[in-house]
Enzyme design. Structure first.
Site, short mmCIF file in Angstrom:
data_model
loop_
_atom_site.label_atom_id
_atom_site.label_comp_id
_atom_site.label_asym_id
_atom_site.label_seq_id
_atom_site.Cartn_x
_atom_site.Cartn_y
_atom_site.Cartn_z
N ASN A 1 0.84 -1.20 0.00
CA ASN A 1 0.00 0.00 0.00
C ASN A 1 0.88 1.25 0.00
O ASN A 1 1.94 1.30 0.62
CB ASN A 1 -1.02 0.00 1.14
CG ASN A 1 -0.42 -0.08 2.54
OD1 ASN A 1 0.66 -0.62 2.72
ND2 ASN A 1 -1.14 0.42 3.51
N ILE A 2 0.41 2.23 -0.76
CA ILE A 2 1.16 3.49 -0.92
C ILE A 2 0.19 4.63 -0.61
O ILE A 2 -0.69 4.95 -1.42
CB ILE A 2 1.71 3.61 -2.36
CG1 ILE A 2 2.59 2.40 -2.71
CG2 ILE A 2 2.51 4.91 -2.50
CD1 ILE A 2 2.99 2.30 -4.17
N CYS B 1 -4.03 0.84 -2.72
CA CYS B 1 -3.99 -0.40 -1.93
C CYS B 1 -2.93 -1.35 -2.48
O CYS B 1 -2.56 -1.29 -3.66
CB CYS B 1 -5.34 -1.12 -1.98
SG CYS B 1 -6.65 -0.31 -1.06
N GLU C 1 -3.14 -4.50 -3.24
CA GLU C 1 -3.62 -5.37 -4.32
C GLU C 1 -3.54 -4.66 -5.67
O GLU C 1 -3.11 -5.24 -6.67
CB GLU C 1 -5.07 -5.80 -4.07
CG GLU C 1 -5.28 -6.61 -2.81
CD GLU C 1 -5.59 -5.76 -1.59
OE1 GLU C 1 -5.04 -4.64 -1.47
OE2 GLU C 1 -6.39 -6.21 -0.76
N CYS D 1 -10.40 -4.79 -0.20
CA CYS D 1 -11.51 -3.84 -0.15
C CYS D 1 -12.35 -3.97 -1.42
O CYS D 1 -11.96 -4.62 -2.40
CB CYS D 1 -10.99 -2.42 0.02
SG CYS D 1 -10.29 -1.69 -1.47
N CYS E 1 -10.67 -2.90 -4.73
CA CYS E 1 -9.69 -3.86 -5.22
C CYS E 1 -10.36 -5.10 -5.80
O CYS E 1 -9.88 -5.67 -6.79
CB CYS E 1 -8.72 -4.25 -4.10
SG CYS E 1 -7.56 -2.93 -3.70
#
Ligand code: THU
Length: 130
Positions: free
Chosen positions: A41-42, A52, A54, A84, A87
Site C-alpha cells: 500500500n502506498i 492499496c 492489491e 476492499c 480492489c
C-alpha cells in the site's frame, strides 16, 4: 505450495508507505506462468489517493506484461486484511470468479476464498476474464 508467496508477502511489508494509517498491507499476485508480483500500500497526504497493495501488485504485474493470474495473497501484520471493494472490482478486470484469494493473518494463519465469493455478479464488459 504457498511458501514463496508467504515469504515475499512478509518480506515486502518493509516497503509499505503507510505513514497516515499505520496499517501496512502487502499483496503477492501469482500469474499463470508461476511468476510472483509483489505490491504494497502506498498512502498519500491527500488520503483519498491511497493505492492499496492489491492494486499496486496488479499495476506492476500488468506493466511487466502479465495478464493472466491464478491467485493473490494479501497480508498485514497489523490486522486481517481482506481486499476492499475497490480492489475486488479492479481484480475482476483480469481475474475470473475462480481466482483464489488467500488472506495471510498477522498470526500466520490463512483464510482462503475466491473472487467470485467476494464479488458475486461482478461487473465485467469483457468475457475472457483476462
Ligand atoms: N489497504 C490495502 O492496501 N488493501 C486493502 O484491501 C484494504 C486496505 C490499505 C489502504 C490503506 O493504506 C490502509 O490499508 C488502511 O486502510
Amino acid at each position: 505450495m504457498t511458501d514463496g508467496m508467504r515469504k515475499l508477502a512478509i518480506d515486502s511489508i518493509r516497503l509499505c508507505h503507510a505513514p497516515y494509517s499505520g496499517f501496512r498491507v502487502s499483496a503477492v499476485l501469482e500469474d499463470s506462468e508461476g511468476r510472483l508480483h509483489p505490491g504494497v500500500n502506498i498512502e498519500n497526504a491527500s488520503y483519498g489517493l491511497t493505492l492499496c497493495a492489491e492494486r499496486s501488485a496488479l499495476a506492476g504485474a500488468v506493466s511487466r506484461g502479465a495478464t493472466s493470474f491464478t491467485r493473490i495473497m494479501v497480508h498485514s501484520p497489523d490486522g486481517p486484511a481482506h481486499p476492499c471493494g475497490a480492489c475486488r472490482q479492479v481484480l475482476a478486470e483480469f481475474c475470473g470468479d475462480s481466482f483464489e484469494v488467500i488472506v495471510l493473518t498477522p498470526e500466520g494463519t490463512t483464510v482462503e476464498t475466491t473472487l467470485g465469493t467476494l464479488l458475486p455478479s461482478a461487473f465485467r464488459l469483457r468475457t475472457d476474464s483476462r
